[in-house]
Design an enzyme around this catalytic site. Sequence first.
Site, mmCIF file in Angstrom:
data_model
loop_
_atom_site.group_PDB
_atom_site.id
_atom_site.type_symbol
_atom_site.label_atom_id
_atom_site.label_comp_id
_atom_site.label_asym_id
_atom_site.label_seq_id
_atom_site.Cartn_x
_atom_site.Cartn_y
_atom_site.Cartn_z
ATOM 1 N N ARG A 57 4.028 5.149 16.864
ATOM 2 C CA ARG A 57 2.649 5.635 16.801
ATOM 3 C C ARG A 57 1.865 5.073 18.250
ATOM 4 O O ARG A 57 0.883 5.611 18.765
ATOM 5 C CB ARG A 57 1.729 4.999 15.484
ATOM 6 C CG ARG A 57 2.066 6.141 14.369
ATOM 7 C CD ARG A 57 1.390 5.428 13.240
ATOM 8 N NE ARG A 57 1.812 4.334 12.537
ATOM 9 C CZ ARG A 57 1.271 3.705 11.924
ATOM 10 N NH1 ARG A 57 -0.051 3.430 11.941
ATOM 11 N NH2 ARG A 57 1.855 2.408 11.320
ATOM 12 N N LYS A 68 0.911 -1.181 0.026
ATOM 13 C CA LYS A 68 0.015 0.019 -0.039
ATOM 14 C C LYS A 68 0.785 1.331 0.192
ATOM 15 O O LYS A 68 0.498 2.293 -0.407
ATOM 16 C CB LYS A 68 -1.029 0.002 1.044
ATOM 17 C CG LYS A 68 -0.333 0.065 2.624
ATOM 18 C CD LYS A 68 -1.430 0.112 3.535
ATOM 19 C CE LYS A 68 -1.007 -0.024 4.971
ATOM 20 N NZ LYS A 68 -0.271 1.339 5.625
ATOM 21 N N ARG A 95 -8.283 7.038 6.047
ATOM 22 C CA ARG A 95 -8.765 6.872 7.437
ATOM 23 C C ARG A 95 -9.464 8.202 8.029
ATOM 24 O O ARG A 95 -10.822 8.021 8.311
ATOM 25 C CB ARG A 95 -7.879 6.367 8.128
ATOM 26 C CG ARG A 95 -7.317 5.067 7.951
ATOM 27 C CD ARG A 95 -6.006 4.512 8.879
ATOM 28 N NE ARG A 95 -5.480 3.196 8.635
ATOM 29 C CZ ARG A 95 -4.436 2.781 8.479
ATOM 30 N NH1 ARG A 95 -3.530 3.587 9.076
ATOM 31 N NH2 ARG A 95 -4.130 1.435 8.130
#
Length: 306
Positions: free
Chosen positions: A149, A80, A126
């Site tokens: 994250r 991706k 998102r």
Amino acid sequence: MKKTIRIGTRDSELALWQANTVKNALEALGHETELVPVKSQGDLVLDKPLYEFGITGIFTKTLDVAMLTDTIDIAVHSMKDVPTALPKGIVEAAVMKRAHTQDILLHKGTDFLNGKGTIATGSLRRQAQWLNRYPQHEVVDLRGNVNTRLKKLEDNNWNGAIFAAAGLERINLKPETYLDLDWMIPAPAQGAMLIVAKEEDAFCRNALAALNHEESEICVHIEREFLRTLEGGCTAPIGALAVIEENELHFKGALFSVDGTKKLDIEKRINVSDSKNFGKLCAEEILQAGGSELMKEIKSKLAQKG
């Protein structure tokens, strides 16, 4: 002639897991391999949203350069992250069997879903889908590798952050409590690993052909064809998922405005044997249904932010 295949990878925990998976698969086939970790610009600069770099492939460019300058022979990527157009001289050599495609929400309790809340993600796709469903929420930028994250989520007073399930599963960081975002359309090729090689390198291309998973390859190519036809090189809030069940391919795709207020989607089923150019045809339907105007609006918005 015996050749050691030098495998280029980003040096995050997830990237190294992916590279080691390829290393082990190649060694099981009798090949000699060596890992060559490389830091990408996307890993080094964490204080800017990805779209502000103004280029696609921020995580893959450093490895492309390493391959073209003969520092590495092959590179392993989360598919991706890979631009739909590869650099001249570099080709797709194998798509590994795809993992979990879904996005999940890591949270500190779900009471906020019906009221105000703050969600963290560095992905425009998102962000747009979350705001489309929860327009009363605020979305803040979240950058860095998976471990970075997770730490930022822990250290901030956000209600939650969105992650790809596959990334967390691969390095055993998926917690016991999370929310499956089964309504969120994943990024094209989410959960798939791509191995690229130099076009002229017949040895590596032959070695990698044995690792290719045909069903995964068909699905991700349709999703990326949908992405390429829509975006024209621009980062945009686009989701796409193709799944094969028996001989039928089920596709759903969508284009959103950055703020999530607009959504153009498509869902279709087709025989796998008829799936040539299917991603392109689905994208053209979206473009004709208002997608062309929406893409202009997205490009203009992102240009202003950049």
